[in-house]
Design an enzyme around this catalytic site. Sequence first.
Site, PDB file in Angstrom:
ATOM      1  N   CYS A 246     -55.115 -45.051  -9.265  1.00  0.00           N
ATOM      2  CA  CYS A 246     -56.068 -45.434  -8.218  1.00  0.00           C
ATOM      3  C   CYS A 246     -56.951 -44.237  -7.848  1.00  0.00           C
ATOM      4  O   CYS A 246     -57.728 -43.777  -8.674  1.00  0.00           O
ATOM      5  CB  CYS A 246     -55.318 -46.006  -7.012  1.00  0.00           C
ATOM      6  SG  CYS A 246     -56.360 -47.014  -5.925  1.00  0.00           S
ATOM      7  N   GLN A 250     -59.728 -41.449 -10.055  1.00  0.00           N
ATOM      8  CA  GLN A 250     -61.044 -40.978  -9.638  1.00  0.00           C
ATOM      9  C   GLN A 250     -61.077 -39.454  -9.534  1.00  0.00           C
ATOM     10  O   GLN A 250     -62.045 -38.808  -9.943  1.00  0.00           O
ATOM     11  CB  GLN A 250     -61.411 -41.623  -8.298  1.00  0.00           C
ATOM     12  CG  GLN A 250     -61.482 -43.140  -8.352  1.00  0.00           C
ATOM     13  CD  GLN A 250     -61.308 -43.779  -6.984  1.00  0.00           C
ATOM     14  OE1 GLN A 250     -61.482 -43.140  -5.952  1.00  0.00           O
ATOM     15  NE2 GLN A 250     -60.936 -45.064  -6.962  1.00  0.00           N
ATOM     16  N   TYR A 291     -63.542 -47.283  -3.958  1.00  0.00           N
ATOM     17  CA  TYR A 291     -64.358 -46.433  -4.821  1.00  0.00           C
ATOM     18  C   TYR A 291     -63.961 -46.680  -6.268  1.00  0.00           C
ATOM     19  O   TYR A 291     -62.853 -47.153  -6.544  1.00  0.00           O
ATOM     20  CB  TYR A 291     -64.170 -44.952  -4.475  1.00  0.00           C
ATOM     21  CG  TYR A 291     -64.841 -44.544  -3.182  1.00  0.00           C
ATOM     22  CD1 TYR A 291     -66.056 -43.863  -3.181  1.00  0.00           C
ATOM     23  CD2 TYR A 291     -64.257 -44.852  -1.960  1.00  0.00           C
ATOM     24  CE1 TYR A 291     -66.679 -43.502  -1.993  1.00  0.00           C
ATOM     25  CE2 TYR A 291     -64.866 -44.495  -0.762  1.00  0.00           C
ATOM     26  CZ  TYR A 291     -66.072 -43.818  -0.785  1.00  0.00           C
ATOM     27  OH  TYR A 291     -66.692 -43.463   0.392  1.00  0.00           O
ATOM     28  N   HIS A 328     -52.617 -50.519  -9.785  1.00  0.00           N
ATOM     29  CA  HIS A 328     -51.274 -50.047  -9.457  1.00  0.00           C
ATOM     30  C   HIS A 328     -50.255 -50.657 -10.421  1.00  0.00           C
ATOM     31  O   HIS A 328     -49.790 -51.777 -10.205  1.00  0.00           O
ATOM     32  CB  HIS A 328     -50.912 -50.418  -8.014  1.00  0.00           C
ATOM     33  CG  HIS A 328     -51.591 -49.559  -7.001  1.00  0.00           C
ATOM     34  ND1 HIS A 328     -51.032 -48.392  -6.522  1.00  0.00           N
ATOM     35  CD2 HIS A 328     -52.790 -49.679  -6.385  1.00  0.00           C
ATOM     36  CE1 HIS A 328     -51.856 -47.836  -5.647  1.00  0.00           C
ATOM     37  NE2 HIS A 328     -52.927 -48.594  -5.551  1.00  0.00           N
ATOM     38  N   GLU A 330     -47.207 -50.035 -10.705  1.00  0.00           N
ATOM     39  CA  GLU A 330     -45.922 -50.257 -10.029  1.00  0.00           C
ATOM     40  C   GLU A 330     -45.935 -51.517  -9.170  1.00  0.00           C
ATOM     41  O   GLU A 330     -44.897 -51.927  -8.644  1.00  0.00           O
ATOM     42  CB  GLU A 330     -45.577 -49.041  -9.157  1.00  0.00           C
ATOM     43  CG  GLU A 330     -46.280 -48.971  -7.818  1.00  0.00           C
ATOM     44  CD  GLU A 330     -47.751 -48.587  -7.897  1.00  0.00           C
ATOM     45  OE1 GLU A 330     -48.421 -48.605  -6.852  1.00  0.00           O
ATOM     46  OE2 GLU A 330     -48.254 -48.269  -9.008  1.00  0.00           O
TER      47      GLU A 330
END
Length: 360
Positions: A246, A250, A291, A328, A330
């Site tokens: 995530c 970036q 973002y 994600h 997980e």
Amino acid sequence: MNAYVALEGGRVVEARGRSPGTTRGELVFTTAYTGYEESLTDPSYEEQVLTFSYPLIGNYGVREDRFESDRVHPRAVVARELTDDVAEWLTEEDVPSVDHIDTRDLVTDIREGGAMKCGIAVGEDVTEADALAELESCRGMSEHKDIGAQVSVANATVHEGDADGEYAGTDVALVDCGAKGSIVDSLVARGATVHVLPYDATEADVEAVDPDLLFISNGPGDPANFEAAEELVDAFVGEVPLAGICLGQQVVARALGGTTEKMDFGHRGVNQPVRDLETNRVVMTTQNHGYTVGDPGDVLEVTQRNVNDDTPEGLDSDELDVITRQYHPEANPGPNDSLDFFDDVLAMTNHHIEAAPADD
């Protein structure tokens, strides 16, 4: 209780108050229909006002073993209907909440106008003016540059890996920019010992761990605010395998010559389709970010893209041992289609336990 939500466009929505307080923040929505406990304790929602698009939130109670952190992170909660269990939990957490709102209409506003600032007032004596005052205060707020301090560990902590896991003996330095607990759990379950470092950790802090893998976590807000983590990527890339999830993707992209940009209303939910460009396989993913990577630069290869809007979902570099994902893997909440991500990143360390030879 009275309740009012003042929106950036000038509209004030009257609601039913479920937990008292006044606050302001960026109004966003999630399409997740389960996992409200995980969403509410996800540090990536720090300083936001979370709207649930699913109409009933709380229909299976509140259990602490599902939490992703030790507290609720959104500044306030908006829903069509909240159960008493959730409302009581939010009251205990001092998080204002409202329901009896047409969330379909509110989500449409956000989709058409983008994530917006809002002010919320809940209480026996509050008025529209109180919500409008919170909105005005929110308009005057500059972007929080040090948001990492609100969601990161203050001091390093160590989580010992499962001794029977395939990657027992592997040390992971995880830079906590607002990490979900299930990321640590996923690594520990595979045998890795996870050294959770503060978001502003230094090169010396990482060197003290002598890690087999450097991992940049998820977190809230603009990745440009996490300069220390970006510097760590720049310092260790090519020397230590790198992974990110995530916001972590970036940060890695920015450190390696890429750019990031704010999305209109982001991806928040448990049904975002992602296509692997090599296999053409589509998996459903859990996401929570506002973002995205714009230009990945010349070092990283885009290996996965979002089916809906083509934004980069996976960045890899075989030469530098870098693997990142925008979603994600997980989950928690969400599908488990991508759990093999953790096997892939740990395999870069070459510390996995060799299988014992079969008996003749």
